[in-house]
Write an enzyme that holds these catalytic residues in place. Structure first.
Site, mmCIF file in Angstrom:
data_model
loop_
_atom_site.group_PDB
_atom_site.id
_atom_site.type_symbol
_atom_site.label_atom_id
_atom_site.label_comp_id
_atom_site.label_asym_id
_atom_site.label_seq_id
_atom_site.Cartn_x
_atom_site.Cartn_y
_atom_site.Cartn_z
ATOM 1 N N TYR A 19 8.470 7.399 17.544
ATOM 2 C CA TYR A 19 9.071 7.128 18.838
ATOM 3 C C TYR A 19 9.681 8.365 19.481
ATOM 4 C CZ TYR A 19 8.771 2.032 18.726
ATOM 5 O OH TYR A 19 8.329 0.741 18.730
ATOM 6 N N LYS A 68 4.185 4.049 3.756
ATOM 7 C CA LYS A 68 2.740 4.238 3.584
ATOM 8 C C LYS A 68 2.552 5.514 2.762
ATOM 9 C CE LYS A 68 -1.571 3.074 4.470
ATOM 10 N NZ LYS A 68 -2.189 1.865 3.881
ATOM 11 N N ASP A 89 1.042 -2.145 4.617
ATOM 12 C CA ASP A 89 -0.030 -3.134 4.818
ATOM 13 C C ASP A 89 0.176 -4.334 3.900
ATOM 14 O OD1 ASP A 89 -0.554 -1.353 2.742
ATOM 15 O OD2 ASP A 89 -2.709 -1.210 3.117
ATOM 16 N N ASP A 142 9.311 -1.836 13.908
ATOM 17 C CA ASP A 142 9.014 -2.509 15.176
ATOM 18 C C ASP A 142 8.006 -3.633 14.929
ATOM 19 O OD1 ASP A 142 8.877 -2.953 17.991
ATOM 20 O OD2 ASP A 142 6.972 -1.860 18.003
ATOM 21 N N ASP A 189 8.728 -8.040 14.401
ATOM 22 C CA ASP A 189 8.094 -9.085 15.218
ATOM 23 C C ASP A 189 7.404 -10.103 14.316
ATOM 24 O OD1 ASP A 189 8.846 -7.902 17.613
ATOM 25 O OD2 ASP A 189 6.872 -8.214 18.525
#
Ligand code: IPM
Ligand code: MG
Length: 361
Positions: free
Chosen positions: A146, A195, A227, A251, A255
């Site tokens: 970001y 990751k 993942d 982020d 959700d």
């Protein structure tokens, strides 16, 4: 005691839901002996309409001068709103990213809780959700993709875009410390998501999180690849207590986690810096499609106000009282349209605020 609260009502349903949260704060103050003084601040589309930019220096200064900021939501319909004809740095979301950075709000807390009364809205099978789940997503909020260097250039006639993902050890350490501190107040478990099988930033993340874990022998630490985490959130959400992760992964996963609860209109969030200061907002968006109709669910904002009392003002009893009032309203069968189910009483935004106020003891 006087609480100086900056209020960003924002766009879409923001003004309606924040009004209810202020109502509940005032009522809670009467019972618990504090007084809220509110200063209205403009941000997002509302600021663009007045000042041409989504966040002015003056708003930043006034936010900094308050003890905490309560926010509704910002942004509009990206297909139809004139705000999205502006260049990216002048759009509503740019204001949100800037205020996070300017106020140093590196720790984003997003609780995802399955309310027993709303379990019918949860899209997962009952055998997976029986007994409920209650996790705290801790998202790093001022680093990573970001805020890394970004550019779009033409190289040998080919348009090429760059976004860079950078973390230094200090940025990782401070969010990890917050995550372990919070785990100590919960079920003493941190799952750190990265990751590390591909990214250097994730390998450093893992190392630093392990260093921090040494100071918390009473908290268990597990690492999980992002993942796999996306899968585990729907396969076995109960395994999560504190889920610690970097900005972009947080982020996306927050959700997903909120969807799994079946009720995004119920989920609060807090963004904190090193001090007691924080910005509190519902996890859901500005819902321009239902703005101004008085039907939005104000509970996420009301629960965000409870988080504000807990984290910025150490008013734990008052925060507990708000959370208990919300649970009671649900037990009593009142629902806004988004969480409505058979046999319940449908109420609007203001009625929901009143019903919660009546249950603050
Ligand atoms: C969120 C939102 C923001 C983010 C957007 C509006 C910039 O999705 O708070 O999760 O990506 O951080
Ligand atoms: Mg998001």
């Amino acid at each position: 005691m006087k609480l100086n609260i900056g209020v960003i009502k924002g766009d879409g349903i923001g003004p309606e839901i924040v009004t209810e949260a202020m109502k509940v704060l005032d009522r809670t103050g009467e019972v618990y002996g504090f007084q809220c003084s509110y200063e209205q601040l403009l941000m997002g589309g509302a600021s663009i309409d007045v000042h041409g930019i989504p966040l002015t220096d003056e708003t930043i200064e006034r936010a900094k001068a308050s003890d905490a900021v309560l926010m509704g939501s910002i942004g509009g319909d990206t297909n139809t709103s004139p705000w999205y004809k502006l260049e990216p740095s002048k759009r509503p979301e740019a204001g949100l990213l800037k205020i996070r950075k300017e106020l140093g709000l590196f720790a984003n807390l997003r609780p995802a809780v399955l309310y027993e009364e709303l379990s019918g809205a949860c899209p997962l099978k009952e055998e997976i959700t029986a007994g409920g789940f209650d996790m705290m997503i801790m998202r790093e909020l001022t680093g990573g993709l970001y805020f890394g260097e970004r550019k779009t250039v033409e190289e040998n006639g080919i348009r090429t875009a760059y976004d860079s993902l950078t973390y230094n050890e200090n940025e990782i350490r401070r969010i990890a410390v917050k995550a372990f501190d919070i785990a100590r107040k919960r079920r003493h478990k941190v799952i750190s998501v990265d990751k590390a099988n591909v990214l250097d930033s994730s390998r450093l993340w893992r190392k630093v999180v392990e260093e921090v874990a040494k100071d918390y022998p009473d908290v268990t630490l597990e690492h999980m690849l992002v993942d796999n985490c996306a899968m585990q959130l729907v396969k076995n959400p109960k395994q999560f207590d504190v889920l610690l992760t970097e900005n972009m992964f947080g982020d996306i996963l927050s959700d997903e986690a909120s969807m799994v609860t079946g009720s995004i209109g119920m989920l609060a969030s807090a963004s904190l810096n090193e001090t007691k200061f924080g910005l509190y907002e519902p996890s859901g968006g500005s819902a321009p499609d239902i703005a101004g109709k008085g039907i939005a669910n104000p509970i996420a904002t009301i629960l965000s106000a409870a988080m504000m009392l807990r984290y910025s003002f150490d008013q734990d009893d008052a925060a507990d009282a708000i959370e208990a009032a919300v649970s009671q309203v649900l037990k009593d069968g009142y629902r806004t349209g988004d969480i409505m189910s058979d046999g319940c009483t449908k109420v609007n935004t203001a009625q929901m605020g009143d019903l919660i106020c009546e249950r603050i003891h």
